[in-house]
Design a protein around this motif. Structure first.
Motif, PDB file in Angstrom:
ATOM      1  N   ASN A   7       2.278   4.984  -2.431  1.00 62.07           N
ATOM      2  CA  ASN A   7       2.792   5.334  -3.756  1.00 62.07           C
ATOM      3  C   ASN A   7       4.236   4.861  -3.884  1.00 62.07           C
ATOM      4  O   ASN A   7       4.841   4.387  -2.934  1.00 62.07           O
ATOM      5  N   ILE A   8       4.794   5.003  -5.063  1.00 60.97           N
ATOM      6  CA  ILE A   8       6.110   4.445  -5.363  1.00 60.97           C
ATOM      7  C   ILE A   8       7.193   4.978  -4.423  1.00 60.97           C
ATOM      8  O   ILE A   8       8.123   4.258  -4.063  1.00 60.97           O
TER       9      ILE A   8
ATOM     10  N   GLU B 290       4.033  -0.612  -5.830  1.00 60.68           N
ATOM     11  CA  GLU B 290       2.647  -0.373  -5.442  1.00 60.68           C
ATOM     12  C   GLU B 290       1.829  -1.631  -5.740  1.00 60.68           C
ATOM     13  O   GLU B 290       2.246  -2.475  -6.520  1.00 60.68           O
TER      14      GLU B 290
ATOM     15  N   ARG C 247      -5.994  -0.026  -2.821  1.00 56.75           N
ATOM     16  CA  ARG C 247      -6.255   0.148  -4.258  1.00 56.75           C
ATOM     17  C   ARG C 247      -6.681  -1.183  -4.883  1.00 56.75           C
ATOM     18  O   ARG C 247      -7.632  -1.238  -5.659  1.00 56.75           O
TER      19      ARG C 247
ATOM     20  N   GLN D  42       6.693   5.965  -1.254  1.00 55.81           N
ATOM     21  CA  GLN D  42       6.454   5.411   0.075  1.00 55.81           C
ATOM     22  C   GLN D  42       6.861   3.946   0.184  1.00 55.81           C
ATOM     23  O   GLN D  42       7.269   3.494   1.248  1.00 55.81           O
TER      24      GLN D  42
ATOM     25  N   ARG E  97       0.846  -1.188   0.000  1.00 53.79           N
ATOM     26  CA  ARG E  97       0.000   0.000   0.000  1.00 53.79           C
ATOM     27  C   ARG E  97       0.885   1.243   0.000  1.00 53.79           C
ATOM     28  O   ARG E  97       1.848   1.324   0.735  1.00 53.79           O
TER      29      ARG E  97
END
Length: 86
Positions: free
Chosen positions: A32-33, A41, A74, A35, A30
């Motif tokens: 974004n790239i 992701e 997502r 994080q 979970r």
């Protein structure tokens, strides 16, 4: 501990021996790239899957299906938006 266990089961009796079973996996984390680096992701593997009438789909989900906020991930939203339910 990040140990995961899984069990391989026999083909269910309602699935014909000649039927093709496709495996759909979820990978990644979970966020974004930035994080999740060096991970990825959430994504589906394979990204494109072509099934024929009479084929079966096995969705394989490993890891956590929740997050600290209790919000859907997502991947979960994508599955729900396409009619998948447990």
């Amino acid at each position: 501990d990040r140990t995961h266990k899984f069990q391989v089961l026999k083909r269910p009796p309602h699935v014909p021996a000649e039927a093709t079973i496709h495996n759909l996996n979820v990978r990644g984390r979970r966020g974004n790239i930035v994080q999740v680096y060096p991970s990825v992701e959430y994504d589906f593997v394979p990204n494109v899957l072509h099934l024929q009438q009479g084929d079966f789909l096995h969705i394989q989900w490993t890891g956590s299906d929740a997050n600290a906020n209790g919000a859907l991930t997502r991947a979960q939203r994508l599955l729900l938006n396409h009619g998948y339910q447990d």
